[in-house]
Design a protein around this motif. Structure first.
Motif, PDB file in Angstrom:
ATOM      1  N   ARG A  20      -7.863  14.156  -2.214  1.00  0.00           N
ATOM      2  CA  ARG A  20      -8.958  12.772  -2.668  1.00  0.00           C
ATOM      3  C   ARG A  20      -8.739  12.566  -4.227  1.00  0.00           C
ATOM      4  O   ARG A  20      -8.937  11.756  -4.682  1.00  0.00           O
ATOM      5  CB  ARG A  20     -10.350  13.943  -3.210  1.00  0.00           C
ATOM      6  N   GLN A  23      -6.189   9.958  -3.776  1.00  0.00           N
ATOM      7  CA  GLN A  23      -7.105   8.809  -3.513  1.00  0.00           C
ATOM      8  C   GLN A  23      -7.608   8.103  -4.489  1.00  0.00           C
ATOM      9  O   GLN A  23      -6.844   6.242  -4.740  1.00  0.00           O
ATOM     10  CB  GLN A  23      -7.135   8.992  -2.371  1.00  0.00           C
ATOM     11  N   SER A 138      -3.929   4.424   3.567  1.00  0.00           N
ATOM     12  CA  SER A 138      -5.237   3.978   4.049  1.00  0.00           C
ATOM     13  C   SER A 138      -6.431   4.068   3.276  1.00  0.00           C
ATOM     14  O   SER A 138      -6.270   5.975   2.947  1.00  0.00           O
ATOM     15  CB  SER A 138      -6.107   4.847   5.451  1.00  0.00           C
ATOM     16  N   LEU A 139      -7.344   3.647   2.063  1.00  0.00           N
ATOM     17  CA  LEU A 139      -8.169   4.303   1.068  1.00  0.00           C
ATOM     18  C   LEU A 139      -9.853   3.374   1.811  1.00  0.00           C
ATOM     19  O   LEU A 139      -9.441   2.533   1.493  1.00  0.00           O
ATOM     20  CB  LEU A 139      -7.522   3.697  -0.429  1.00  0.00           C
ATOM     21  N   GLY A 140     -10.548   4.909   1.264  1.00  0.00           N
ATOM     22  CA  GLY A 140     -11.429   4.510   2.127  1.00  0.00           C
ATOM     23  C   GLY A 140     -12.333   4.640   3.409  1.00  0.00           C
ATOM     24  O   GLY A 140     -11.915   5.061   3.410  1.00  0.00           O
ATOM     25  N   SER A 162      -8.076   7.351   8.390  1.00  0.00           N
ATOM     26  CA  SER A 162      -9.343   7.986   7.321  1.00  0.00           C
ATOM     27  C   SER A 162      -8.739   7.788   6.491  1.00  0.00           C
ATOM     28  O   SER A 162      -7.503   7.694   6.156  1.00  0.00           O
ATOM     29  CB  SER A 162      -9.956   9.566   7.849  1.00  0.00           C
ATOM     30  N   SER A 163      -9.496   7.900   4.799  1.00  0.00           N
ATOM     31  CA  SER A 163      -8.967   7.460   3.300  1.00  0.00           C
ATOM     32  C   SER A 163      -8.346   8.808   3.475  1.00  0.00           C
ATOM     33  O   SER A 163      -8.445   9.894   3.633  1.00  0.00           O
ATOM     34  CB  SER A 163     -10.128   7.714   2.995  1.00  0.00           C
ATOM     35  N   SER A 188     -16.585   5.832   3.768  1.00  0.00           N
ATOM     36  CA  SER A 188     -15.545   6.911   2.687  1.00  0.00           C
ATOM     37  C   SER A 188     -17.013   6.515   1.344  1.00  0.00           C
ATOM     38  O   SER A 188     -17.841   5.395   1.294  1.00  0.00           O
ATOM     39  CB  SER A 188     -14.702   6.513   2.576  1.00  0.00           C
ATOM     40  N   LEU A 190     -15.600   6.622  -1.930  1.00  0.00           N
ATOM     41  CA  LEU A 190     -14.111   5.797  -2.318  1.00  0.00           C
ATOM     42  C   LEU A 190     -13.859   4.961  -3.415  1.00  0.00           C
ATOM     43  O   LEU A 190     -14.300   5.065  -4.816  1.00  0.00           O
ATOM     44  CB  LEU A 190     -12.944   6.626  -1.696  1.00  0.00           C
ATOM     45  N   ARG A 201     -12.645  -0.793   2.645  1.00  0.00           N
ATOM     46  CA  ARG A 201     -10.998  -0.356   2.811  1.00  0.00           C
ATOM     47  C   ARG A 201      -9.942  -1.034   2.279  1.00  0.00           C
ATOM     48  O   ARG A 201      -9.457  -1.919   2.275  1.00  0.00           O
ATOM     49  CB  ARG A 201     -10.880  -0.121   4.078  1.00  0.00           C
TER      50      ARG A 201
END
Length: 212
Positions: A20, A23, A138-140, A162-163, A188, A190, A201
């Motif tokens: 986390r 990210q 991938s983020l979010g 997934s994030s 998410s 994020l 995302r």
């Protein structure tokens, strides 16, 4: 003939590869980068139809597309005329670990998928260095990623990413169609609304453009 799809050689999904904290650091880098290289909405060659996602880039080269000149890499942002921001160190480290390639990445495409966005099936084939893997982060919000074979319209497989997940498209997978079917909004926290209204995302895609 079997109806079971076989994953192409060179495809790797690394779930939860980024913590986390890592990210969040990459999202901070995107926020900082967009001050000099803001997100813009590219258009398709010939038709001029806008893409559903908005984009920017890290690195010495950035992927761009428009009606007039089509898909290509450029050293400057198409709207500001400024160089792209430097690649964050974490991305360079991931490339060294995962790409197994004798040269550094030159481009990292940053796609912002708002809820409702998608990416049609395509092959990343605008690079000279097609022997180098493509690395996707991938983020979010979660997304449904789809991969097929080297021909359009063949069998495919889908998976939810997934994030913090990382996908590597190397070997035969480098020449296979892939895309994003949908985003799962609200999965998410994020991407906060203050910096990314509506959430969504962020996808980071590292590529080597020129042959070493």
């Amino acid at each position: 003939m079997s109806d079971v799809f076989s994953m192409p050689e060179g495809f790797r999904l690394l779930p939860g590869r980024l913590s986390r904290t890592e990210q969040a650091g990459l999202i901070d880098a995107v926020v900082s980068a967009r001050q000099a290289a803001p997100f813009w909405r590219p258009t398709m060659p010939r038709t001029g139809q806008p893409l559903s996602v908005t984009m920017t880039n890290f690195g010495s080269l950035g992927w761009v597309t428009d009606k007039e000149k089509g898909y290509r890499y450029e050293p400057l942002h198409p709207e500001t005329g400024q160089p792209w921001p430097a690649m964050p160190p974490l991305l360079s480290e991931l490339w060294q670990e995962l790409a197994d390639y004798p040269a550094a990445p030159e481009a990292c495409l940053v796609n912002w998928y708002a809820p409702g966005c998608r990416m049609g099936m395509h092959i990343d084939w605008d690079e000279e260095a097609t022997d180098a893997a493509v690395i996707s982060i991938s983020l979010g919000d979660k997304a449904r990623f789809r991969i097929g074979g080297p021909k359009r319209g063949g069998k495919t497989a889908s998976m939810v990413v997934s994030s913090g997940d990382v996908i590597v498209l190397g070997g035969a997978a480098r020449r296979c169609y892939h895309g994003v079917d949908r985003i799962y909004p609200g999965t998410s926290t994020l991407l906060d609304d203050a910096r990314f209204p509506g959430g969504g995302r962020i996808n980071l895609t590292m590529r080597r453009v020129r042959l070493p």
